[in-house]
Structures are given as C-alpha cells and as structure tokens.
Design a protein around this motif. Structure first.
Motif, PDB file in Angstrom:
ATOM      1  N   TYR A 167      50.478 117.534  64.556  1.00  0.00           N
ATOM      2  CA  TYR A 167      49.194 117.416  63.880  1.00  0.00           C
ATOM      3  C   TYR A 167      48.628 118.815  63.687  1.00  0.00           C
ATOM      4  CZ  TYR A 167      49.038 112.430  65.094  1.00  0.00           C
ATOM      5  OH  TYR A 167      49.289 111.090  65.220  1.00  0.00           O
ATOM      6  N   LYS A 221      49.475 115.324  59.466  1.00  0.00           N
ATOM      7  CA  LYS A 221      50.625 115.363  60.366  1.00  0.00           C
ATOM      8  C   LYS A 221      51.838 115.810  59.558  1.00  0.00           C
ATOM      9  CE  LYS A 221      51.870 111.419  62.094  1.00  0.00           C
ATOM     10  NZ  LYS A 221      52.055 110.217  62.893  1.00  0.00           N
ATOM     11  N   LEU A 271      43.767 114.790  62.094  1.00  0.00           N
ATOM     12  CA  LEU A 271      43.812 113.685  61.137  1.00  0.00           C
ATOM     13  C   LEU A 271      45.250 113.215  60.951  1.00  0.00           C
ATOM     14  CD1 LEU A 271      41.382 115.145  58.458  1.00  0.00           C
ATOM     15  CD2 LEU A 271      40.933 113.209  59.978  1.00  0.00           C
ATOM     16  N   GLU A 272      45.433 111.915  60.840  1.00  0.00           N
ATOM     17  CA  GLU A 272      46.774 111.371  60.587  1.00  0.00           C
ATOM     18  C   GLU A 272      47.359 111.933  59.291  1.00  0.00           C
ATOM     19  OE1 GLU A 272      48.954 109.438  62.243  1.00  0.00           O
ATOM     20  OE2 GLU A 272      47.621 109.306  63.962  1.00  0.00           O
ATOM     21  N   CYS A 273      46.517 112.151  58.298  1.00  0.00           N
ATOM     22  CA  CYS A 273      47.008 112.652  57.005  1.00  0.00           C
ATOM     23  C   CYS A 273      47.418 114.122  57.074  1.00  0.00           C
ATOM     24  CB  CYS A 273      45.980 112.434  55.904  1.00  0.00           C
ATOM     25  SG  CYS A 273      44.442 113.330  56.151  1.00  0.00           S
ATOM     26  N   GLY A 277      56.090 115.602  63.170  1.00  0.00           N
ATOM     27  CA  GLY A 277      55.184 114.819  64.001  1.00  0.00           C
ATOM     28  C   GLY A 277      54.074 115.628  64.622  1.00  0.00           C
ATOM     29  N   GLU A 323      38.019 108.151  59.347  1.00  0.00           N
ATOM     30  CA  GLU A 323      39.412 108.378  58.949  1.00  0.00           C
ATOM     31  C   GLU A 323      40.313 108.215  60.166  1.00  0.00           C
ATOM     32  OE1 GLU A 323      41.036 109.305  55.953  1.00  0.00           O
ATOM     33  OE2 GLU A 323      39.144 108.675  55.054  1.00  0.00           O
ATOM     34  N   PRO A 324      41.558 107.760  59.966  1.00  0.00           N
ATOM     35  CA  PRO A 324      42.494 107.666  61.085  1.00  0.00           C
ATOM     36  C   PRO A 324      42.784 109.046  61.673  1.00  0.00           C
ATOM     37  CG  PRO A 324      43.309 106.465  59.160  1.00  0.00           C
ATOM     38  CD  PRO A 324      42.118 107.246  58.721  1.00  0.00           C
ATOM     39  N   GLY A 325      42.643 109.168  62.973  1.00  0.00           N
ATOM     40  CA  GLY A 325      42.902 110.431  63.643  1.00  0.00           C
ATOM     41  C   GLY A 325      42.212 110.483  64.987  1.00  0.00           C
ATOM     42  N   TYR A 326      42.062 111.697  65.509  1.00  0.00           N
ATOM     43  CA  TYR A 326      41.544 111.894  66.855  1.00  0.00           C
ATOM     44  C   TYR A 326      40.602 113.085  66.897  1.00  0.00           C
ATOM     45  CZ  TYR A 326      45.649 109.039  67.716  1.00  0.00           C
ATOM     46  OH  TYR A 326      46.570 108.037  67.666  1.00  0.00           O
TER      47      TYR A 326
END
Length: 141
Positions: A51, A45, A41-43, A49, A29-32
C-alpha cells in the motif's frame, strides 16, 4: 551485531477501517487509517500487495513515498501494517509523482518514446512504394 537500518520496522496498528474521503462529497473509501496517521487506500495498492501511504486532512490526501505491507492474524484478517523500504528510492519518488503508472521507468513524468524522423521517412517510403506497385483500375486512371 545487526545494523539498526537493517532491523525490521515495527508494526503500525489500525486506527480505523474505511477512510473518510472527499471535501465536498464526503464518502468512506475502502482502506485503513493507521495509528501514526498514515492513510492506506485499497486503490493505491501495487501489484506486489504494498500500500502506498497517504497524508492529509479533511478528506483530501496526497501520496507520500512510504509503502506498507499488511500483517495478518491467524484467522487471515489484517491486524496491522509494517512499513517497508522501496527497492529504489527513485522508483518511490516516481510512483508518487508519475501521472502515468505505465511509465514507471526511472524518469519522472516522461511520455511514450516518439518515433525518429528516420523511422517515419522509412515508413513513408514503404507506403509510397506499396502504393506505386499496386495495380490501378481503369476508373482511377
């Protein structure tokens, strides 16, 4: 002398870009993944802005009441994150527990406000009055 709690928190490095996600159906998944083990996770956020942090293992994560903002390098890439304190600890707890994010209002897992019995009665009377003053056709009599 500055109080220690007012000092900014240190930057947390990025251990991995892309988050292994899912127990049975594994995917990225998009994120760090941060060096302290927190998952962003980007979802997850928010509109500011920030997280919301997550913790877990084996591709399953739960939200934790920690928020991070990205730290950008000179070329505009995210190089690290910094933990920030939420403005209101109740809001942080609610954001981690609320099933419906459009109800972030200080009460955890509340529903939309219900109309009062008096308001329902007034509406029924108005509808009844409108129906009784509407002229009827010959076929309806």
């Amino acid at each position: 002398m500055s109080d220690k709690k007012d000092a900014p928190l240190p930057e947390v490095g990025i251990a991995r870009v892309g988050v292994p996600y899912g127990l049975l159906r594994r995917r990225i998944e998009p994120g760090y993944v941060l060096t302290n083990g927190t998952v962003l996770l980007e979802c997850e956020k928010d509109t500011l802005g920030r997280y919301q942090g997550g913790a877990g293992m084996d591709g399953m994560y739960i939200k934790i009441p920690e928020f991070y903002i990205p730290i950008f390098s000179e070329n505009g890439q995210i190089k690290a994150f910094q933990q920030v304190a939420p403005e209101n600890y109740l809001a942080a707890a609610e954001m981690s527990a609320e099933g419906n994010y459009n109800q972030i209002d200080g009460m955890i897992n509340n529903e939309m406000p219900k109309t009062s019995v008096i308001d329902n009665l007034k509406q029924c009377r108005a509808e009844s009055h409108a129906a009784s003053t509407t002229p009827r056709h010959e076929s309806e009599r």
